[in-house]
Design an enzyme around this catalytic site. Structure first.
Site, short mmCIF file in Angstrom:
data_model
loop_
_atom_site.label_atom_id
_atom_site.label_comp_id
_atom_site.label_asym_id
_atom_site.label_seq_id
_atom_site.Cartn_x
_atom_site.Cartn_y
_atom_site.Cartn_z
N PHE A 10 -11.46 91.19 13.91
CA PHE A 10 -12.91 91.21 13.99
C PHE A 10 -13.46 89.80 14.21
CE2 PHE A 10 -12.45 95.27 11.81
CZ PHE A 10 -13.46 96.04 12.37
N ASP A 11 -14.43 89.70 15.09
CA ASP A 11 -15.30 88.54 15.14
C ASP A 11 -16.21 88.61 13.92
OD1 ASP A 11 -16.90 86.38 16.31
OD2 ASP A 11 -18.36 87.95 16.76
N LEU A 12 -16.85 87.51 13.57
CA LEU A 12 -17.73 87.50 12.40
C LEU A 12 -19.21 87.54 12.80
CD1 LEU A 12 -18.20 87.27 9.36
CD2 LEU A 12 -17.91 84.78 9.58
N ASP A 13 -19.71 86.45 13.37
CA ASP A 13 -21.14 86.35 13.68
C ASP A 13 -21.56 87.38 14.71
OD1 ASP A 13 -21.44 84.25 11.95
OD2 ASP A 13 -21.28 82.70 13.49
N VAL A 20 -12.68 93.24 17.96
CA VAL A 20 -14.04 93.76 18.03
C VAL A 20 -14.99 92.57 17.97
CG1 VAL A 20 -15.76 95.24 16.92
CG2 VAL A 20 -13.32 95.87 16.84
#
Length: 223
Positions: A12-15, A172
């Site tokens: 996963f990406d964060l922001d 994602v």
């Protein structure tokens, strides 16, 4: 009946993907620019800076001299560490999705352009850390900065480096950087609509799939 994973490994990406960091990032950018004499009255004009590595985001701004970028990056990181990282909101449905992936047996890791310790602190603050096997981020010395570098670093840390492993891995994310990084690293990508991509950005980057909401994302990760 238990859900079945489409991808055993999910990054996963964060922001923009797990959280909405708009206030913290744009206020941090406004502060950083002010330290080098560039005044921005409305921080919302800096929304396009959400997603890329901070060095790249600053370099793309016309008023920022190349020899002042490092100073601005330092000011931004100081603001973000002290205040901006808490000016953040977890997207609705994200904790439940992470729990479902964990229960289904997915290996879940973070791959973000944020420095890894900052990202880890954010996950802890918002009580998301328990779902992640590893937090992969950029390095403060700039040696690991691009999304492809972060993805490869994360895959190495979790032992998913073979061609077969990569074929069963997806990231994602909400920006083209996530999609292009995935292509460079040899993994699949799912773009999400609720982040900060410009209209057509995810399509132009050729994301393997695009999810309209968290429920749609769930259906693309689980059967």
């Amino acid at each position: 009946m238990a859900a079945t994973l489409r991808f055993p490994t999910v990054l996963f990406d964060l922001d923009g993907t797990l959280t909405d960091p708009r206030v913290g990032i744009t206020n941090g950018m406004q502060h950083a620019l002010a330290t080098i004499g560039v005044l921005v009255e409305d921080p919302d004009t800096l929304v396009s800076s959400i997603g890329p590595p901070i060095h790249d985001a600053l370099a793309e701004l016309a008023d920022v001299a190349p020899d002042r970028i490092d100073q601005a990056v330092g000011a931004y990181r100081a603001y973000y560490r002290d205040q901006g990282m808490y000016e953040n909101v977890v997207h609705p449905g994200v904790p439940e999705l992470l729990a479902t992936l964990h229960d289904a047996g997915a290996l879940v890791a973070l791959a973000t352009s944020k420095p890894d310790q900052v990202a880890a602190d954010i996950l802890c603050h918002f009580e998301l850390a328990s779902w992640f096997a590893f937090v992969g981020g950029s390095s403060l010395d700039g040696a690991r900065r691009t999304k492809a570098e972060v993805i490869n670093h994360t895959l190495a840390a979790i032992g998913r480096t073979s061609v077969a492993d990569r074929s069963r891995t997806v990231i994602v994310g909400d920006r083209e950087h996530d999609v292009l990084g995935a292509k460079a690293a040899g993994i699949a990508s799912i773009g999400v609509r609720w982040g900060y991509a410009a209209p057509g950005e995810l399509e132009d980057a050729d994301a393997d799939a695009i999810a309209s909401d968290v429920g749609d994302l769930r259906s693309r990760l689980l059967v």
